[in-house]
Design an enzyme around this catalytic site. Structure first.
Site, PDB file in Angstrom:
ATOM      1  CG  ASN A  64      -2.145  -0.767   0.993  1.00 39.51           C
ATOM      2  OD1 ASN A  64      -3.016  -0.513   0.236  1.00 39.51           O
ATOM      3  ND2 ASN A  64      -2.231  -2.170   1.667  1.00 39.51           N
ATOM      4  NE  ARG A  87      -0.077  -0.857  23.953  1.00 32.82           N
ATOM      5  CZ  ARG A  87      -0.304  -1.641  22.925  1.00 32.82           C
ATOM      6  NH1 ARG A  87      -0.546  -0.699  21.743  1.00 32.82           N
ATOM      7  NH2 ARG A  87      -0.227  -2.644  22.468  1.00 32.82           N
ATOM      8  CG  ASN A  93      -6.233   0.959   9.571  1.00 31.84           C
ATOM      9  OD1 ASN A  93      -4.925   0.730   9.375  1.00 31.84           O
ATOM     10  ND2 ASN A  93      -7.123   0.291  10.077  1.00 31.84           N
ATOM     11  CG  HIS A 123     -10.042  -3.979   8.318  1.00 31.78           C
ATOM     12  ND1 HIS A 123      -8.954  -4.499   9.322  1.00 31.78           N
ATOM     13  CD2 HIS A 123     -10.816  -5.144   8.149  1.00 31.78           C
ATOM     14  CE1 HIS A 123      -9.419  -5.679   9.696  1.00 31.78           C
ATOM     15  NE2 HIS A 123     -10.621  -5.995   9.204  1.00 31.78           N
ATOM     16  CD  GLU A 151     -10.159   7.595  22.557  1.00 34.12           C
ATOM     17  OE1 GLU A 151     -10.529   6.805  23.369  1.00 34.12           O
ATOM     18  OE2 GLU A 151      -9.811   8.649  22.712  1.00 34.12           O
ATOM     19  CD  GLU A 211      -5.848  -3.936   1.404  1.00 43.58           C
ATOM     20  OE1 GLU A 211      -6.433  -4.138   2.369  1.00 43.58           O
ATOM     21  OE2 GLU A 211      -4.705  -4.011   1.259  1.00 43.58           O
TER      22      GLU A 211
HETATM   23  C1  GRF Z   1      -3.101  -4.704   4.066  1.00 48.90           C
HETATM   24  O1  GRF Z   1      -3.937  -6.029   3.599  1.00 48.90           O
HETATM   25  C2  GRF Z   1      -4.106  -3.882   4.811  1.00 48.90           C
HETATM   26  O2  GRF Z   1      -5.407  -4.047   4.694  1.00 48.90           O
HETATM   27  C3  GRF Z   1      -3.730  -4.237   6.371  1.00 48.90           C
HETATM   28  O3  GRF Z   1      -2.497  -4.891   6.307  1.00 48.90           O
HETATM   29  C4  GRF Z   1      -2.258  -5.252   4.855  1.00 48.90           C
HETATM   30  C5  GRF Z   1      -0.853  -4.457   4.668  1.00 48.90           C
HETATM   31  O4  GRF Z   1      -0.341  -4.988   3.347  1.00 48.90           O
HETATM   32  N1  GRF Z   1      -3.992  -3.502   7.253  1.00 48.90           N
HETATM   33  P1  GRF Z   1       0.903  -4.037   2.792  1.00 48.90           P
HETATM   34  O5  GRF Z   1       1.951  -3.930   4.007  1.00 48.90           O
HETATM   35  O6  GRF Z   1       0.452  -2.685   2.442  1.00 48.90           O
HETATM   36  O7  GRF Z   1       1.440  -4.831   1.590  1.00 48.90           O
END
Ligand code: GRF
Length: 201
Positions: free
Chosen positions: A13, A64, A106, A108, A141, A173
């Protein structure tokens, strides 16, 4: 628009975002890529494109929140407008979320609110859904609960394994994240309650 990407792994990504910036689809500058994993390939991708890469070892902090404060300091120094989580495997504390509220995205690998948390792809496959997908959302959160920006679907085939399904989701994505960042940079996203409104006009 100044951006930061937080990533723990492969960074496909991240690569899609870098490519979109380089070809002018996203109007902005990626200031820094931060990782909690020293050998994350995402850091190597940043170096290859002459983007600052920064590893922060979570183990040096006893609490943390301190890790999060270290990231906040880095991002504030660089006056970042948008924080992009791209496969970042640590939960961010309320300290972090409140600092950048409405400015953290984010992605997902499921159609939220189905299959939140870890292994979204595996969960969908085990449940036996015929359609899954991916979701770009603002962070709040909760765990994968923030306002949804964009979603897209991906069919599930009977022959799918976690790997083949995740690969198909990944390619969707990359398009979806680029589009969401584009919309943010154009000032077209607003948050009303738990909804994200896209002002295309
Ligand atoms: C993706 O599938 C995203 O949805 C999830 O983690 C994965 C990351 O993939 N949160 P990359 O490291 O961007 O290839």
């Amino acid at each position: 628009m100044k951006m930061a990407v937080l990533a723990s792994g492969y960074g496909s990504n991240l690569q899609a975002i870098i490519d979109a910036i380089e070809n002018g689809e996203i109007n902005g500058k990626l200031e820094i890529v931060v990782s909690d994993k020293k050998d994350a390939y995402a850091l190597e991708r940043a170096r290859r494109h002459h983007i600052e890469d920064h590893y922060i070892n979570p183990k040096v902090f006893s609490v943390r929140d301190e890790f999060d404060r270290a990231v906040i300091a880095l991002l504030q120094e660089r006056k970042v407008d948008l924080v992009i989580l791209a496969g970042f495997m640590r939960l961010l504390s309320p300290v972090f979320v409140n600092q950048f509220m409405g400015k953290i995205m984010n992605i997902h690998p499921s159609l939220l609110p189905s299959f939140p948390g870890l292994n979204g792809v595996e969960q969908a496959l085990e449940y036996g859904v015929k359609v899954t997908g991916c979701t770009v959302h603002f962070l709040d959160e909760g765990l994968d609960t923030g306002p949804v920006i964009l979603q897209d679907t991906v069919p599930v085939y009977e022959s799918d394994t976690v790997e083949t399904l995740h690969e198909r989701i990944h390619s969707v994505e990359h398009r979806l994240y680029t589009r969401a960042i584009q919309l943010f940079s154009q000032g077209k996203l607003s948050i009303e309650g738990r909804k994200c409104i896209i002002n295309e006009g």
